[in-house]
Design an enzyme around this catalytic site. Structure first.
Site, PDB file in Angstrom:
ATOM      1  CG  ASP A  59      -1.807  -1.263   1.412  1.00  0.00           C
ATOM      2  OD1 ASP A  59      -1.233  -2.426   1.039  1.00  0.00           O
ATOM      3  OD2 ASP A  59      -2.763  -1.135   1.969  1.00  0.00           O
ATOM      4  CG  HIS A  61      -3.122   4.104   2.106  1.00  0.00           C
ATOM      5  ND1 HIS A  61      -4.147   4.023   1.494  1.00  0.00           N
ATOM      6  CD2 HIS A  61      -2.757   2.988   2.512  1.00  0.00           C
ATOM      7  CE1 HIS A  61      -5.084   3.013   1.886  1.00  0.00           C
ATOM      8  NE2 HIS A  61      -3.845   2.205   2.338  1.00  0.00           N
ATOM      9  CG  ASN A 119      -9.400  -2.044   0.508  1.00  0.00           C
ATOM     10  OD1 ASN A 119      -8.171  -1.978   0.364  1.00  0.00           O
ATOM     11  ND2 ASN A 119      -9.996  -1.620   1.431  1.00  0.00           N
ATOM     12  CG  HIS A 120      -8.364   2.405  -0.059  1.00  0.00           C
ATOM     13  ND1 HIS A 120      -8.918   3.435   0.675  1.00  0.00           N
ATOM     14  CD2 HIS A 120      -8.246   1.737   1.061  1.00  0.00           C
ATOM     15  CE1 HIS A 120      -9.003   3.317   1.982  1.00  0.00           C
ATOM     16  NE2 HIS A 120      -8.862   2.217   2.628  1.00  0.00           N
ATOM     17  CG  HIS A 230      -6.177  -5.391   2.703  1.00  0.00           C
ATOM     18  ND1 HIS A 230      -7.131  -4.577   2.350  1.00  0.00           N
ATOM     19  CD2 HIS A 230      -7.081  -6.462   3.225  1.00  0.00           C
ATOM     20  CE1 HIS A 230      -8.423  -4.466   2.817  1.00  0.00           C
ATOM     21  NE2 HIS A 230      -8.615  -5.462   3.338  1.00  0.00           N
TER      22      HIS A 230
END
Length: 281
Positions: A59, A61, A119-120, A230
């Site tokens: 990730d 982000h 999932n984002h 995740h």
């Protein structure tokens, strides 16, 4: 061309103007990246030569510094391939810039750079966790980006033995059953020490998969290992199930937690982990 709207205060700041330019840059990239992603299957097969290496990145982000660091490490390590495990936006402040950097890299090297869906990479998450606000609550723009999300591959198999995915698995199924339209469990599910498939604290539609599920999945597909993202981790990585599953997280100091980050390198059949922090760490 941008529309300027006076709302009773000062005109847009330099930061607002810069954000508008960044959005426009991303908007212009979307049709190009869509064409590339459209041609990729739900499950990529990546087969580096024995002497070639591949980086696996968790990730990001919206942390552009972290992304730039791992790209710089690719050059330093002489690594040909990069596989990103998803979650490029939300939580951090530079999701738009991260997408631009990743999409440009993919367009420049479509056979060497691979982007999985997290999932984002969904509208539902973007509405609540930062990206929608970052793009100025622009619904049309978000829907446009979401069409690119829908084209992202769900998983990848490296050298016929390592299954890579953002979240996890959904049972002992064949990888041939995975589709882009049915991506949800592979973006969301988590490992657990409880056997079988069990309910998750993430929500009623999310599952946790135990060691027996991992063994069955690996056996069904002739695989040896799973690598996923995740989950925010203090050290940036965590091994599960006697080394059969590796969890990676590549965003240091995630939402101020002070955690380290890590990525993995597969080289000459061996998997190595490289941990890093942000500038203050």
């Amino acid at each position: 061309m941008f529309n300027w709207i006076y709302r009773g205060g000062s005109i847009k700041s330099a930061n607002d103007l810069e954000k508008a330019k960044t959005k426009e840059e991303l908007r212009l990239l979307l049709p190009k990246i869509n064409n590339v992603l459209e041609s990729e299957p739900a499950v990529l097969r990546i087969d580096p030569a024995f002497t070639e290496s591949i980086m696996l990145i968790g990730d990001i982000h919206g942390d552009l510094d972290a992304l730039n660091f791992v790209i710089g490490m690719r050059e330093e390590l002489g690594c040909k391939y990069m596989l990103f495990l998803g979650d490029y936006v939300d939580r951090g402040m530079q999701g738009t810039e991260v997408l631009i950097r990743l999409f440009r890299l993919k367009l420049e090297e479509p056979q060497n750079i691979f982007l999985l869906r997290g999932n984002h990479e969904t509208v539902d998450m973007n509405l609540y966790y930062g990206f929608f606000e970052e793009i100025g609550f622009d619904q049309g723009f978000l829907l446009n980006v979401s069409r690119t999300y829908d084209r992202l591959p769900v998983a990848a198999i490296i050298s016929g033995h390592t299954f890579c995915v953002h979240g996890g698995i959904n049972g002992t199924e064949s990888v041939d059953t995975i589709t882009k339209e049915g991506a949800f469990p592979y973006l969301w599910n988590d490992p657990s020490n409880r056997p079988g498939l069990s309910t998750s604290s993430r929500g009623s539609t999310v599952k946790e998969f135990g060691p027996d599920i991992v063994d069955g999945f690996l056996e069904t597909n002739g695989l040896k290992k799973i690598v996923r993202g995740h989950t925010a981790l203090r050290t940036g990585y965590e091994w599960w199930f006697d080394g059969k599953l590796l969890s990676l997280f590549s965003c240091p100091d995630y939402v101020g937690l002070g955690n380290a980050a890590a990525f993995a390198l597969i080289e000459k059949g061996e998997l190595k982990i490289i941990a890093f922090g942000n500038r203050s760490q």
